[in-house]
Design a protein around this motif. Structure first.
Motif, PDB file in Angstrom:
ATOM      1  N   UNK A   1       1.974   9.361  -5.870  1.00 28.73           N
ATOM      2  CA  UNK A   1       2.499  10.775  -5.416  1.00 28.73           C
ATOM      3  C   UNK A   1       3.530  11.328  -6.277  1.00 28.73           C
ATOM      4  N   UNK A   2       4.309  10.215  -6.616  1.00 25.18           N
ATOM      5  CA  UNK A   2       5.479  10.731  -7.717  1.00 25.18           C
ATOM      6  C   UNK A   2       4.729  10.970  -9.173  1.00 25.18           C
ATOM      7  N   UNK A   3       3.794  10.034  -9.478  1.00 23.67           N
ATOM      8  CA  UNK A   3       3.030  10.353 -10.640  1.00 23.67           C
ATOM      9  C   UNK A   3       2.504  11.550 -10.778  1.00 23.67           C
ATOM     10  N   UNK A   4       1.772  11.975  -9.576  1.00 24.80           N
ATOM     11  CA  UNK A   4       1.204  13.320  -9.653  1.00 24.80           C
ATOM     12  C   UNK A   4       2.011  14.638  -9.516  1.00 24.80           C
ATOM     13  N   UNK A   5       3.379  14.439  -8.996  1.00 22.46           N
ATOM     14  CA  UNK A   5       4.474  15.421  -9.069  1.00 22.46           C
ATOM     15  C   UNK A   5       5.028  15.400 -10.385  1.00 22.46           C
ATOM     16  N   UNK A   6       4.820  14.402 -11.323  1.00 20.09           N
ATOM     17  CA  UNK A   6       5.574  14.561 -12.654  1.00 20.09           C
ATOM     18  C   UNK A   6       6.745  13.805 -12.580  1.00 20.09           C
ATOM     19  N   UNK A   7       7.103  13.084 -11.655  1.00 21.20           N
ATOM     20  CA  UNK A   7       8.524  12.445 -11.733  1.00 21.20           C
ATOM     21  C   UNK A   7       8.912  11.779 -12.811  1.00 21.20           C
TER      22      UNK A   7
ATOM     23  N   UNK B   1       0.979  -1.278   0.004  1.00 21.72           N
ATOM     24  CA  UNK B   1       0.042  -0.062   0.025  1.00 21.72           C
ATOM     25  C   UNK B   1       0.823   1.218   0.030  1.00 21.72           C
ATOM     26  N   UNK B   2       1.804   1.319   0.867  1.00 24.47           N
ATOM     27  CA  UNK B   2       2.767   2.378   0.879  1.00 24.47           C
ATOM     28  C   UNK B   2       3.575   2.634  -0.564  1.00 24.47           C
ATOM     29  N   UNK B   3       3.753   1.377  -1.039  1.00 26.02           N
ATOM     30  CA  UNK B   3       4.683   1.598  -2.716  1.00 26.02           C
ATOM     31  C   UNK B   3       3.658   2.281  -3.541  1.00 26.02           C
ATOM     32  N   UNK B   4       2.269   1.619  -3.459  1.00 25.27           N
ATOM     33  CA  UNK B   4       1.399   2.294  -4.248  1.00 25.27           C
ATOM     34  C   UNK B   4       1.129   3.829  -4.224  1.00 25.27           C
ATOM     35  N   UNK B   5       1.166   4.146  -2.877  1.00 30.60           N
ATOM     36  CA  UNK B   5       0.790   5.439  -2.674  1.00 30.60           C
ATOM     37  C   UNK B   5       2.022   6.376  -3.047  1.00 30.60           C
TER      38      UNK B   5
ATOM     39  N   UNK C   1      10.109  -4.937  -7.147  1.00 28.63           N
ATOM     40  CA  UNK C   1      10.795  -6.080  -6.905  1.00 28.63           C
ATOM     41  C   UNK C   1      11.903  -5.997  -5.628  1.00 28.63           C
ATOM     42  N   UNK C   2      12.443  -4.823  -5.532  1.00 31.80           N
ATOM     43  CA  UNK C   2      13.441  -4.378  -4.538  1.00 31.80           C
ATOM     44  C   UNK C   2      12.907  -4.522  -3.227  1.00 31.80           C
ATOM     45  N   UNK C   3      11.684  -3.718  -3.065  1.00 29.26           N
ATOM     46  CA  UNK C   3      10.777  -3.585  -1.923  1.00 29.26           C
ATOM     47  C   UNK C   3      10.308  -4.683  -1.682  1.00 29.26           C
TER      48      UNK C   3
ATOM     49  N   UNK D   1       9.361   3.834 -17.520  1.00 31.24           N
ATOM     50  CA  UNK D   1       8.675   3.931 -16.166  1.00 31.24           C
ATOM     51  C   UNK D   1       8.295   2.614 -15.512  1.00 31.24           C
ATOM     52  N   UNK D   2       7.838   1.691 -16.659  1.00 27.21           N
ATOM     53  CA  UNK D   2       7.441   0.099 -16.147  1.00 27.21           C
ATOM     54  C   UNK D   2       8.547  -0.412 -15.738  1.00 27.21           C
ATOM     55  N   UNK D   3       9.996  -0.329 -16.368  1.00 26.15           N
ATOM     56  CA  UNK D   3      11.169  -0.928 -15.765  1.00 26.15           C
ATOM     57  C   UNK D   3      11.548  -0.388 -14.448  1.00 26.15           C
ATOM     58  N   UNK D   4      11.201   1.161 -14.368  1.00 25.79           N
ATOM     59  CA  UNK D   4      11.581   1.702 -12.860  1.00 25.79           C
ATOM     60  C   UNK D   4      10.763   1.183 -11.954  1.00 25.79           C
ATOM     61  N   UNK D   5       9.401   1.267 -12.132  1.00 25.90           N
ATOM     62  CA  UNK D   5       8.360   0.852 -10.974  1.00 25.90           C
ATOM     63  C   UNK D   5       8.347  -0.704 -10.884  1.00 25.90           C
ATOM     64  N   UNK D   6       8.779  -1.396 -11.774  1.00 25.71           N
ATOM     65  CA  UNK D   6       9.023  -2.921 -11.688  1.00 25.71           C
ATOM     66  C   UNK D   6      10.125  -3.210 -10.802  1.00 25.71           C
TER      67      UNK D   6
END
Length: 82
Positions: free
Chosen positions: A21-27, A13-17, A45-47, A36-41
């Motif tokens: 937030x990062x998506x909303x800030x335009x990161x 849940x914290x990861x999705x939040x 995976x690390x988390x 974007x997919x590679x960074x999120x995946x």
């Protein structure tokens, strides 16, 4: 084992939040779709690995499996030197 599921759910849940937030800030605005997919995946995976290892450490500590490793019986013999 129930607390492991709660802990994992809170971490997801914290990861999705955080991603929201990062998506909303335009990161991710300068990156392509694959990046974007590679960074999120990769971050997920690390988390997930960190969460699983922390949960296993806590489970091992609470179950008492490690207690036998810390208590060495003295049988009168001298300790081995390497």
């Amino acid at each position: 084992m129930r607390w492991v599921m709660i802990f994992s759910s809170v971490c997801v849940g914290l990861f999705i939040l955080a991603c929201g937030v990062m998506w909303g800030l335009g990161v991710f605005s300068g990156l392509g779709t694959k990046a974007v997919f590679a960074a999120l995946f990769g971050t997920f995976l690390a988390t997930a690995i960190g969460t699983a290892l922390m949960a296993l450490t806590s489970y091992s500590n609470r179950s008492g499996y490690d207690a036998s490793m810390n208590h060495v019986e003295d049988k009168g013999s001298a300790p081995k030197t390497f």
